[in-house]
Design an enzyme around this catalytic site. Structure first.
Site, short mmCIF file in Angstrom:
data_model
loop_
_atom_site.label_atom_id
_atom_site.label_comp_id
_atom_site.label_asym_id
_atom_site.label_seq_id
_atom_site.Cartn_x
_atom_site.Cartn_y
_atom_site.Cartn_z
N CYS A 1 0.82 -1.21 0.00
CA CYS A 1 0.00 0.00 0.00
C CYS A 1 0.86 1.27 0.00
O CYS A 1 1.49 1.57 -1.00
CB CYS A 1 -0.99 -0.03 1.16
N HIS B 1 -4.04 -5.29 0.32
CA HIS B 1 -3.66 -5.81 1.63
C HIS B 1 -3.75 -7.34 1.72
O HIS B 1 -4.79 -7.89 2.06
CB HIS B 1 -4.53 -5.17 2.72
N GLU C 1 -2.50 -9.05 3.99
CA GLU C 1 -2.64 -9.39 5.41
C GLU C 1 -4.07 -9.20 5.90
O GLU C 1 -4.34 -9.28 7.11
CB GLU C 1 -1.71 -8.51 6.25
#
Length: 368
Positions: free
Chosen positions: A253, A343, A345
């Site tokens: 990001c 993302h 994660e």
């Protein structure tokens, strides 16, 4: 129930009920399309100085708990929902969302037409906004909204980064060491690395190359975070130093935008950004389409269908958003570096892109 007022910088006004803390707040109005994961959204440092509008009509159903935070506090500048749940119902719940917002001083508003607000932001773009339950005069609030700082040109990583280095140990057998630059890191990043046998040392955003190298890292990670990447000259120079040493490098990001600048590309502000957990992204390496979690208002300006010559060798766009062809990842063909702007994660999900942490570990293995 106290009344509350929301005023956008173009004068559009909504009247509703106070939600969370009473008071007044200002920030950039953005919307997120996630139907779940509101606790992770609220505690994501990337939302610093942003007033988040939830497009899902009812928020707070599962309450809050002590396990799902992505940091040690709520970071959003304000919160906008249509229908707050009257009573949380979940076996993991330890409290009420509205009560937590109030306890942490987060000013919000409920009972407004969030669909109309979202459509307005989609057509006019993200803009400054104010929410107040103490000043219900639209013109008075508008004057302060228009005096508030804009997100373009905002350098915010120093406001969200850790004050000192800390370590998240590998789970099970230690395999590799990663030095992570905290530009607004989320807890699940180090947890996903730990699950792969990686010990992660998290450094403040102002760290030097010598600071990172002090832990003898096998690789370096640049985290997500808030603000305008065009202001992050220090991290950009640091990324270039890492690549000159041919140390494996991964950025997510904001970290992806930093690496994009380090490779010589520009960045620009999106009209209303990508925020939510249902964004389709094409992995050009495999040809697969992933459903992904996004939270970014800026993007890298790079050609989609060619290899670009840089100081660090050839670079290509590796991932593309299928909604609007925005660059979602970069890959070095000669330097061991790659990025994604979304993302992997993601908590509470989706997990389609979790493999990227495996790709990071494989990059380290090849380098070793």
């Amino acid at each position: 129930m106290s009344k509350a007022l929301l005023v956008l910088e173009d004068g559009r006004t909504f009247v509703g009920e106070a939600y969370g803390a009473l008071g007044e707040t200002f920030g950039e109005a953005v919307f997120t399309t996630g139907m779940t994961g509101y606790q992770e959204t609220l505690t994501d440092p990337s939302y610093h100085r942003q007033v988040v509008v939830q497009t899902a009509p009812q928020i707070g159903n599962t309450g809050v708990n002590g396990e799902d935070d992505e940091s040690d506090r709520i970071w959003v500048a304000g919160y906008v929902v249509r229908d707050p749940a009257r009573r949380p119902s979940n076996w993991r719940s330890t409290g009420d969302l509205g009560e937590r917002l109030a306890a942490e001083g987060v000013v919000g508003i409920s009972g407004i037409d969030t669909r109309a607000l979202t459509r307005h932001l989609r057509s006019r773009g993200a803009m400054r906004v104010g929410i107040s339950s103490v000043d219900l005069d639209p013109q008075s609030l508008l004057s302060r909204v228009q005096a508030a700082p804009q997100m373009t040109g905002a350098d915010l990583s120093a406001e969200v980064t850790t004050g000192s280095r800390y370590t998240v140990d590998a789970v099970g057998e230690h395999r590799y060491t990663v030095a992570a630059l905290d530009l607004g890191i989320k807890r699940n990043v180090s947890q996903r690395l730990a699950a792969r046998g990686v010990t992660t040392h998290i450094f403040p955003a102002s760290s030097s190359i010598d600071d990172l190298l002090s832990v003898s890292p096998d690789a370096v990670f640049f985290s997500p975070g808030p603000g305008d990447p065009a202001t992050a000259d220090g991290p950009v120079a640091l990324a270039q130093e890492v690549m000159r040493r041919r140390t494996p490098l991964f950025g997510i990001c904001f970290g992806s935008q930093i690496l994009g600048r380090a490779l010589g590309f520009g960045t620009y502000k999106l009209g209303y950004g990508h925020r939510g957990i249902n964004q389709p992204v094409l992995d050009k390496t495999t040809g697969k389409v992933e459903v992904t979690s996004h939270n970014h208002g800026f993007a890298v300006d790079a050609p989609l269908d060619q290899v670009i010559d840089t100081e660090f060798g050839g670079v290509e766009v590796s991932h593309v958003c299928l909604n609007d062809n925005v660059v979602e990842g970069l890959r070095g063909l000669e330097v061991p570096a790659f990025t994604v702007q979304y993302h992997p994660e993601a908590a509470a999900g989706p997990h389609d892109a979790d493999y990227l942490f495996d790709r990071f570990v494989e990059l380290v293995e090849r380098k070793a």
